[in-house]
Design an enzyme around this catalytic site. Structure first.
Site, mmCIF file in Angstrom:
data_model
loop_
_atom_site.group_PDB
_atom_site.id
_atom_site.type_symbol
_atom_site.label_atom_id
_atom_site.label_comp_id
_atom_site.label_asym_id
_atom_site.label_seq_id
_atom_site.Cartn_x
_atom_site.Cartn_y
_atom_site.Cartn_z
ATOM 1 N N HIS A 62 0.849 -1.191 0.000
ATOM 2 C CA HIS A 62 0.000 0.000 0.000
ATOM 3 C C HIS A 62 0.882 1.236 0.000
ATOM 4 O O HIS A 62 1.862 1.315 0.750
ATOM 5 C CB HIS A 62 -0.909 0.043 1.231
ATOM 6 C CG HIS A 62 -1.710 1.308 1.324
ATOM 7 N ND1 HIS A 62 -2.861 1.494 0.589
ATOM 8 C CD2 HIS A 62 -1.510 2.467 2.019
ATOM 9 C CE1 HIS A 62 -3.342 2.700 0.841
ATOM 10 N NE2 HIS A 62 -2.539 3.306 1.696
ATOM 11 N N SER A 114 -8.985 2.234 8.239
ATOM 12 C CA SER A 114 -9.496 2.188 6.870
ATOM 13 C C SER A 114 -8.530 1.468 5.937
ATOM 14 O O SER A 114 -8.923 0.611 5.149
ATOM 15 C CB SER A 114 -9.760 3.612 6.366
ATOM 16 O OG SER A 114 -10.165 3.614 5.016
ATOM 17 N N LYS A 143 -8.814 -3.155 4.897
ATOM 18 C CA LYS A 143 -8.970 -3.659 3.522
ATOM 19 C C LYS A 143 -7.859 -4.639 3.180
ATOM 20 O O LYS A 143 -8.087 -5.635 2.483
ATOM 21 C CB LYS A 143 -9.003 -2.491 2.539
ATOM 22 C CG LYS A 143 -10.267 -1.641 2.657
ATOM 23 C CD LYS A 143 -10.417 -0.658 1.518
ATOM 24 C CE LYS A 143 -9.542 0.551 1.656
ATOM 25 N NZ LYS A 143 -10.006 1.470 2.710
ATOM 26 N N ARG A 154 -16.756 10.569 6.958
ATOM 27 C CA ARG A 154 -15.536 11.307 7.313
ATOM 28 C C ARG A 154 -15.327 12.476 6.361
ATOM 29 O O ARG A 154 -14.896 13.559 6.761
ATOM 30 C CB ARG A 154 -14.332 10.376 7.278
ATOM 31 C CG ARG A 154 -14.253 9.400 8.439
ATOM 32 C CD ARG A 154 -13.227 8.314 8.174
ATOM 33 N NE ARG A 154 -11.897 8.868 7.996
ATOM 34 C CZ ARG A 154 -10.899 8.223 7.396
ATOM 35 N NH1 ARG A 154 -11.102 7.004 6.904
ATOM 36 N NH2 ARG A 154 -9.723 8.783 7.297
ATOM 37 N N ASP A 176 -16.339 0.353 5.844
ATOM 38 C CA ASP A 176 -15.445 1.461 5.496
ATOM 39 C C ASP A 176 -16.097 2.427 4.523
ATOM 40 O O ASP A 176 -15.838 3.637 4.589
ATOM 41 C CB ASP A 176 -14.142 0.914 4.900
ATOM 42 C CG ASP A 176 -13.150 2.025 4.574
ATOM 43 O OD1 ASP A 176 -12.721 2.718 5.510
ATOM 44 O OD2 ASP A 176 -12.816 2.202 3.385
#
Length: 448
Positions: free
Chosen positions: A89, A190, A194, A175, A168
């Protein structure tokens, strides 16, 4: 959790608890996430909850519990026990096309990579937007199709399915309209939830800082990286993070099809050095964390080898075809020599001349990203169309010399240039006649 236990809690009482600085139990957090999914918590209550978390924070234990509950709010992927399943990520940067080369390089090493990626956000580009510049590419796949692709090819790069972490989606939307996006526990849960839903054995994080990153300072990035590493390990994934600089773009291209071309160059072992370094370094960490090599440096060498020998490029070609790209297109793009005629190209290419002779000592990645957005390479609002052909090519990068009047960049555009575009890009470059240049390290630190 029994129905009796769930009925013991009232949402207003839990909101009061957090607003007063209380600490939620794991069971209370599981109840809250279930109520979010079931809409037993209304929008007003959800906004109040998120604001309380932003103001009061969460302990590490609470953040881990929230991440697990979010992961378990939908489908959790399941793989054969002997599959080394990994992912990466990035917190987002300018010119970041690392995933396009990293996923097939890892798969060529026998690692399984069910990479769930996103679209462009603010000034940063999205991996799926880049891939969708390839004719026929399909980012949306069912769980069955993902499993088949991972089993036969070793990797896929897809969007989040409706069944993965549904909590989420509602929380993130709330948010966005309640000014709670910057909350550290909410950011971490968040992202990590995932990845946890992919049932990974190892995760590597590329946490960027600098002008072109969401985290502007190293201190901010280090704090976020440590929290994500701790939570990733806390939910059962072996997690490490690299802190990387994002003052200048990665590579020489900004824009979807242009970045695909550069990623394919990397898959031929010919890409820009900074892109190659990120791909091999992040890949080396994952190979080490899955036990396939004895050290991260050994992993770097292995990833370098599959980039040079064509194995990663062959895997990418197979992945493209599994995700809808016609064989003639995939084979044209992934052949031993570059052939990018199948990719969209802009109508106009406008050169950007240097105002003086000297050394290019700095390029403002944020200014370039904003200009690329103005050309149509990204979105101003969710749902806006993206022009895959447009963007910016850097003919010169930081550390290279340029002569007065020589083009150091190109603007690729389909429409007349926006007012002030040439002046804006000229101001993004710092060219010095006399200057002692010192290259800033791309990788600043490793967090474990």
């Amino acid at each position: 959790m029994s129905m009796y236990e769930m009925n013991c809690w009232r949402t207003p009482d839990l909101l009061a608890k957090k607003s007063e600085g209380g600490i939620f139990s794991e069971q209370e957090i599981a109840f809250i996430v279930r109520s979010i999914c079931d809409r037993n918590i209304d929008d007003c209550q959800l906004g109040a909850l998120l604001m309380s978390v932003k103001l009061r924070g969460m302990t590490d234990g609470e953040t881990i519990a929230l991440t697990k509950a979010m992961r378990d709010s939908g489908t959790v992927m399941s793989w054969p026990i002997d599959w080394p399943v990994v992912d990466k990520h990035s917190t987002g940067g300018v010119g970041d096309k690392v995933s396009l080369a990293l996923a097939p390089a890892l798969a060529a090493m026998g690692v399984r990579v069910p990479m769930i990626s996103g679209r462009g956000l603010a000034h940063t580009g999205g991996t799926l937007d880049k891939l969708e510049s390839i004719p026929g590419f399909r980012a949306s796949m069912s769980e069955r199709e993902i499993y088949d692709c991972i089993g036969s090819v070793g990797c896929c790069i897809v969007g989040q399915t409706a069944d993965i972490v549904p909590a989420d989606r509602r929380m993130y939307s709330a948010r966005d309209v309640t000014s709670t996006v910057p909350s550290m526990p909410l950011i971490v849960s968040s992202i990590i939830s995932k990845k946890a839903a992919e049932s990974l054995k190892a995760l590597v994080l590329d946490v960027k800082f600098g002008r072109g990153a969401f985290m502007k300072t190293r201190e901010e990035a280090e704090k976020l990286a440590q929290k994500m590493v701790d939570v990733g390990n806390g939910v059962g994934m072996r997690t490490t993070a690299l802190l990387t600089t994002m003052d200048v773009p990665i590579g020489r291209t900004i824009g979807n099809a242009l970045e695909v071309r550069e990623a394919l160059d990397c898959l031929r072992g010919q890409g820009p050095p900074d892109l190659h370094q990120l791909v091999t370094s992040l890949g080396g960490e994952l190979l080490y964390n899955t036990g396939l090599v004895e050290s991260p440096n050994d992993g770097v060498r292995e990833i370098h080898e599959v980039l040079v020998n064509g194995a990663a490029r062959t895997t990418f070609c197979k992945m493209l075809q599994k995700q809808g790209v016609p064989a003639v297109v995939a084979e044209s793009l992934c052949g031993p020599t570059a052939d990018y005629q199948m990719l969209p190209s802009a109508k106009y290419i406008t050169p950007v001349p240097a105002h003086c002779t000297g050394l290019l000592v700095d390029v403002d990645s944020l200014k370039l990203a904003v200009l690329s957005l103005a050309l149509g390479a990204g979105r101003k609002r969710v749902g806006d169309p993206v022009n895959h052909a447009v963007g910016i090519v850097l003919l010169k990068v930081v550390g290279e010399r340029v002569r007065e009047g020589e083009a150091w960049a190109q603007l690729h555009h389909d429409e007349p240039l926006p007012q002030g575009a040439l002046q804006e890009i000229k101001q993004s470059a710092n060219i010095q006649n006399t200057y002692t240049f010192q290259q800033v390290p791309l990788i600043a630190a490793k967090i474990m």
